[in-house]
Design a protein around this motif. Sequence first.
Motif, PDB file in Angstrom:
ATOM      1  N   ASP A   1       2.069  -4.211  -2.058  1.00 31.51           N
ATOM      2  CA  ASP A   1       1.841  -5.285  -0.952  1.00 31.51           C
ATOM      3  C   ASP A   1       1.071  -6.298  -1.161  1.00 31.51           C
ATOM      4  OD1 ASP A   1       3.681  -4.268   0.740  1.00 31.51           O
ATOM      5  OD2 ASP A   1       2.327  -3.130   2.007  1.00 31.51           O
TER       6      ASP A   1
ATOM      7  N   ASN B   1      -1.610   4.871  -0.104  1.00 28.00           N
ATOM      8  CA  ASN B   1      -2.131   4.222   0.954  1.00 28.00           C
ATOM      9  C   ASN B   1      -3.746   3.804   0.875  1.00 28.00           C
ATOM     10  OD1 ASN B   1       0.252   3.963   3.135  1.00 28.00           O
ATOM     11  ND2 ASN B   1       0.088   6.278   2.351  1.00 28.00           N
TER      12      ASN B   1
ATOM     13  N   ARG C   1       0.276   0.386  -0.720  1.00 33.40           N
ATOM     14  CA  ARG C   1       0.274  -0.358   0.571  1.00 33.40           C
ATOM     15  C   ARG C   1      -0.908  -0.947   1.097  1.00 33.40           C
ATOM     16  NH1 ARG C   1       3.935   3.228   4.583  1.00 33.40           N
ATOM     17  NH2 ARG C   1       3.823   1.523   5.777  1.00 33.40           N
TER      18      ARG C   1
END
Length: 311
Positions: free
Chosen positions: A126, A85, A105
Amino acid sequence: MGPTLLRWLPPSLEDLSEPAAAHTVRTAALIGGEKALDLLAGYVGDERLEVVNELIKAWNYFDADAYADRVLCRLPLAGNLVAINHPGQMRAAARLRELTGAYVRYPLRGPKALADLPPLRVLWVDEVSEAADRSVLSGHPDLMDLTLSVTKALRGGAALADLIRLRWLTTRLPEDLDLSTLRDCRDLADISLSGVAEKDLSPLTTFAGLRYVDLSGSGRETLRGFDDLREMHGLRFLRLEGVDIDPWLRRVRNLPSTLTDVYLANCVVPPDPEVFLRFPNLKLLAVDACRTSDGTPVAAPYIPGTDVRIG
């Protein structure tokens, strides 16, 4: 209140059912702090699926390096998809030698950070926010599932052809990629390509093993080279977005009988629904935000034997 609750959590999960054990891990993660980290580190060794999944997800609540060193590096990560993340987690992930699946992400400025990860089988990204060189993928020769969402120009397309174990591929079509080189990816079954407007797609029509094809353009351009589908014996699902399919539908030939599901999104479609009768075994036609060439929204056409859905 949180640290007080930690006293009520068991030091071991062995007497708990799998759902209860997973809930305990989740509770400790939400409380956070050093004592919660001590507790979670003690839960390592319980290899029940839900427990391992919750221990992986708990990474987001702790210092990236500390949690990677005390918990993640001791987990059976092979076969699991680990979410990354932020950059701190990316740096720590490079030390997780059992890591085989990563889901990035946060926006990568470029894919260079991927080169430091251990060899992966699954990689989802992503967003790559700058021009990308996919040659870094050469460090992951066993990739089977690759999703690389890029909106900028791409280079290093030849690296994709070296990923001969690919089964699922989602990416923007690189300027320097000859699609015919993907024939070495003999297990490739699902492919999603964006940026296909006016690109030569004829090599795709020779891939007999493709089951799912998703092609996205930028607006009103049509498909080029995707005309004779006689060799696509395994094709079952076709999704088109942002292309003018009117001229394509009028010239496409040898549509396979295996093709049962067609999804159209933001496409220019012909006003005459009879063109869809060219699909010999169409069971589902899903149409979302499509229009005719004069801008008229598409109404649900009647096609005998076909479930038509308008979004």
